[in-house]
Design a protein around this motif. Structure first.
Motif, mmCIF file in Angstrom:
data_model
loop_
_atom_site.group_PDB
_atom_site.id
_atom_site.type_symbol
_atom_site.label_atom_id
_atom_site.label_comp_id
_atom_site.label_asym_id
_atom_site.label_seq_id
_atom_site.Cartn_x
_atom_site.Cartn_y
_atom_site.Cartn_z
ATOM 1 N N ARG A 63 -16.021 1.050 5.474
ATOM 2 C CA ARG A 63 -14.648 1.315 5.903
ATOM 3 C C ARG A 63 -13.796 1.637 4.684
ATOM 4 O O ARG A 63 -13.850 0.931 3.672
ATOM 5 C CB ARG A 63 -14.073 0.090 6.613
ATOM 6 N N VAL A 64 -13.022 2.710 4.760
ATOM 7 C CA VAL A 64 -12.095 3.044 3.685
ATOM 8 C C VAL A 64 -10.876 2.141 3.817
ATOM 9 O O VAL A 64 -10.116 2.242 4.784
ATOM 10 C CB VAL A 64 -11.676 4.526 3.743
ATOM 11 N N ALA A 65 -10.708 1.244 2.848
ATOM 12 C CA ALA A 65 -9.626 0.267 2.909
ATOM 13 C C ALA A 65 -8.355 0.757 2.238
ATOM 14 O O ALA A 65 -7.325 0.089 2.326
ATOM 15 C CB ALA A 65 -10.082 -1.046 2.267
ATOM 16 N N GLY A 66 -8.403 1.900 1.587
ATOM 17 C CA GLY A 66 -7.201 2.442 0.954
ATOM 18 C C GLY A 66 -7.532 3.180 -0.326
ATOM 19 O O GLY A 66 -8.683 3.271 -0.746
ATOM 20 N N THR A 67 -6.498 3.720 -0.958
ATOM 21 C CA THR A 67 -6.607 4.422 -2.231
ATOM 22 C C THR A 67 -6.099 3.513 -3.332
ATOM 23 O O THR A 67 -4.964 3.053 -3.277
ATOM 24 C CB THR A 67 -5.800 5.725 -2.212
ATOM 25 N N LEU A 68 -6.943 3.228 -4.321
ATOM 26 C CA LEU A 68 -6.504 2.406 -5.442
ATOM 27 C C LEU A 68 -5.549 3.176 -6.337
ATOM 28 O O LEU A 68 -4.491 2.685 -6.718
ATOM 29 C CB LEU A 68 -7.717 1.925 -6.247
ATOM 30 N N THR A 69 -5.915 4.409 -6.703
ATOM 31 C CA THR A 69 -5.071 5.219 -7.572
ATOM 32 C C THR A 69 -5.381 6.681 -7.322
ATOM 33 O O THR A 69 -6.411 7.018 -6.734
ATOM 34 C CB THR A 69 -5.287 4.846 -9.053
ATOM 35 N N GLU A 70 -4.477 7.556 -7.763
ATOM 36 C CA GLU A 70 -4.660 8.989 -7.550
ATOM 37 C C GLU A 70 -4.082 9.762 -8.717
ATOM 38 O O GLU A 70 -3.576 9.188 -9.681
ATOM 39 C CB GLU A 70 -4.013 9.426 -6.232
ATOM 40 N N ASP A 373 -5.284 14.559 -5.464
ATOM 41 C CA ASP A 373 -6.594 14.594 -6.113
ATOM 42 C C ASP A 373 -6.427 14.514 -7.628
ATOM 43 O O ASP A 373 -5.470 15.058 -8.178
ATOM 44 C CB ASP A 373 -7.324 15.889 -5.754
ATOM 45 N N ASP A 374 -7.356 13.826 -8.280
ATOM 46 C CA ASP A 374 -8.462 13.060 -7.720
ATOM 47 C C ASP A 374 -8.085 11.594 -7.618
ATOM 48 O O ASP A 374 -7.135 11.130 -8.223
ATOM 49 C CB ASP A 374 -9.715 13.242 -8.569
ATOM 50 N N ARG A 375 -8.893 10.834 -6.862
ATOM 51 C CA ARG A 375 -8.515 9.458 -6.550
ATOM 52 C C ARG A 375 -9.707 8.515 -6.628
ATOM 53 O O ARG A 375 -10.858 8.947 -6.654
ATOM 54 C CB ARG A 375 -7.891 9.413 -5.150
ATOM 55 N N ILE A 376 -9.393 7.216 -6.674
ATOM 56 C CA ILE A 376 -10.395 6.172 -6.533
ATOM 57 C C ILE A 376 -10.116 5.464 -5.211
ATOM 58 O O ILE A 376 -9.011 4.978 -4.990
ATOM 59 C CB ILE A 376 -10.366 5.165 -7.695
ATOM 60 N N LEU A 377 -11.126 5.421 -4.348
ATOM 61 C CA LEU A 377 -11.001 4.807 -3.032
ATOM 62 C C LEU A 377 -11.613 3.410 -3.034
ATOM 63 O O LEU A 377 -12.609 3.155 -3.710
ATOM 64 C CB LEU A 377 -11.721 5.656 -1.976
ATOM 65 N N ARG A 378 -11.005 2.516 -2.243
ATOM 66 C CA ARG A 378 -11.586 1.202 -1.982
ATOM 67 C C ARG A 378 -12.398 1.267 -0.687
ATOM 68 O O ARG A 378 -11.877 1.664 0.346
ATOM 69 C CB ARG A 378 -10.504 0.146 -1.770
ATOM 70 N N LEU A 379 -13.653 0.870 -0.747
ATOM 71 C CA LEU A 379 -14.503 0.848 0.434
ATOM 72 C C LEU A 379 -14.967 -0.576 0.708
ATOM 73 O O LEU A 379 -15.423 -1.269 -0.211
ATOM 74 C CB LEU A 379 -15.728 1.748 0.248
ATOM 75 N N GLU A 380 -14.867 -1.004 1.953
ATOM 76 C CA GLU A 380 -15.386 -2.306 2.360
ATOM 77 C C GLU A 380 -16.674 -2.103 3.149
ATOM 78 O O GLU A 380 -16.766 -1.198 3.975
ATOM 79 C CB GLU A 380 -14.362 -3.053 3.204
ATOM 80 N N LEU A 381 -17.654 -2.964 2.886
ATOM 81 C CA LEU A 381 -18.983 -2.803 3.459
ATOM 82 C C LEU A 381 -19.244 -3.817 4.553
ATOM 83 O O LEU A 381 -18.833 -4.968 4.463
ATOM 84 C CB LEU A 381 -20.049 -2.962 2.366
ATOM 85 N N GLY A 382 -19.934 -3.360 5.601
ATOM 86 C CA GLY A 382 -20.367 -4.244 6.665
ATOM 87 C C GLY A 382 -21.807 -4.669 6.481
ATOM 88 O O GLY A 382 -22.516 -4.157 5.646
#
Length: 382
Positions: A63-70, A373-382
């Motif tokens: 799940r994409v939990a948000g954008t950390l930075t861009e 762009d460009d960005r670092i995304l936060r991903l949460e894992l199931g």
């Protein structure tokens, strides 16, 4: 990489829950120094304005939990500092930037001297160990690995580069660039054959190899070939390195026109390039554990988390999950985020292993940059 850009896709600079889309798996699996800026430029907004989704991902999903930075330019390498902040390199700007792991605030740490970007070369992979920042970079005549002191405190800047390993072959393409410390404390580096395919089979060359060395750049004890840095050979362009829970080394690799690969690396093995591409079942060559048509992958960085290898795709513009077990691979690869964020360069597991950081790569001259762009995304894992 040597492939044309892909411009037809759906852009979505937003945070949303993404379901898994199982794909059919391909058959046959088996220069003078530059000074640091005197004043840091202003940072872009630290987080996406889009609301983060609620809820938890289902087992085996992301799940994409948000954008950390861009607002990053040609980001390439990523390394996590003690405490959870990140360092990110810019291939073309030659800079290293610290990113707050909670707020996304960017702090420039300076320009790395001696980097000469061009083609697929520039300031590439990063690794952190015991107060040193290691960097794989392209110089005027070669690719090399250097290390720089970094205290990590407020206002700190990178120290002067100290050589670790010089003389790696340099080319306009296939420069490799990924570095990582293994569970054995040794430094590993993935190199490319720089477009000269014969280097991959030449064990006297450092091109088209995975190298294993001490933190000071000497051949590591136990390497398969006496007094050699070479750990494995027959590689076209290694782009990702990661270790699983059993300490096994995995590597992603660009194919040419037919198959991209995920390989389980064994010391001293020959992975076939340029004699074979993908799984061939030929004596003397080690087949990949998984392979993809080049349009579906162009694999870059990889990470291990939650019993799987996660592989970022450039041309494929998707994040692959490859489940593992003691029998190497326990299920079919599954794709996430297809076309949602464009080219994906680097993926890294957090120290806790329950999240991934994912770096997009639309500003590397082969993408189609959009706002943010460009960005670092936060991903949460199931």
């Amino acid at each position: 990489m040597g492939r044309g850009r892909v411009v037809s896709r759906t852009r979505a600079g937003r945070a949303l829950a993404v379901g898994a889309a199982a794909l059919l798996f391909a058959a046959g699996c088996s220069s003078g120094p530059s000074s640091a800026p005197s004043a840091p430029p202003s940072s872009p907004p630290p987080a996406s304005s889009a609301p983060a989704p609620t809820g938890s991902p289902a087992a085996g999903t992301v799940r994409v939990a948000g954008t950390l930075t861009e607002g990053l330019k040609s980001p390439w390498g990523l390394a996590e500092l003690p405490g959870g902040d990140l360092l990110v390199s810019s291939r073309d700007e030659r800079t290293v930037t610290r990113v707050d792991g909670h707020t996304g605030r960017q702090t420039p740490l300076g320009v790395v001297p001696g980097v000469e970007p061009g083609g697929e070369g520039g300031l590439l992979g990063l690794a952190v160990r015991e107060g040193w920042v290691y960097a794989y970079l392209t110089g005027g005549s070669d690719n090399r690995i250097v290390r720089m002191r970094y205290g990590g405190g407020a206002g700190d800047r990178l120290g002067a580069p100290e050589p670790v390993l010089a003389g790696l072959p340099k080319g306009f393409v296939h420069d490799g660039g990924r570095i990582a410390f293994g569970p054995d404390g040794m430094l590993y580096a993935g190199t490319g054959e720089t477009g000269r395919a014969g280097l991959a089979q030449d064990r006297d060359s450092l091109g088209g190899k995975i190298l294993r060395m001490t933190p000071e750049g000497r051949p590591a004890p136990g390497n398969p070939f006496p007094d050699s840095l070479v750990y494995s050979y027959g590689h076209r362009n290694v782009q990702g390195l990661a270790w699983d829970a059993d300490g096994r080394l995995w590597a992603s690799e660009f194919g040419q026109n037919t198959w991209d690969e995920l390989n389980l690396i064994r010391p001293g093995r020959n992975y076939g390039w340029p004699v074979v591409e993908g799984a061939a079942g030929r004596a003397g060559y080690t087949d990949p554990v998984a392979q993809w048509p080049t349009s579906e992958a162009s694999p870059s960085g990889i990470a291990y988390a939650r019993g799987a290898i996660w592989m970022a795709g450039l041309r494929g513009e998707r994040l692959w999950r490859i489940p593992l077990s003691g029998a190497e691979r326990s299920g079919e690869p599954v794709a996430f985020l297809e076309g949602e964020y464009g080219r994906l360069r680097t993926v890294q597991a957090t120290a806790g292993g329950d999240r991934l950081w994912l770096v997009t790569n639309e500003t590397d001259s082969r993408g189609t940059p959009g706002p943010g762009d460009d960005r670092i995304l936060r991903l949460e894992l199931g």
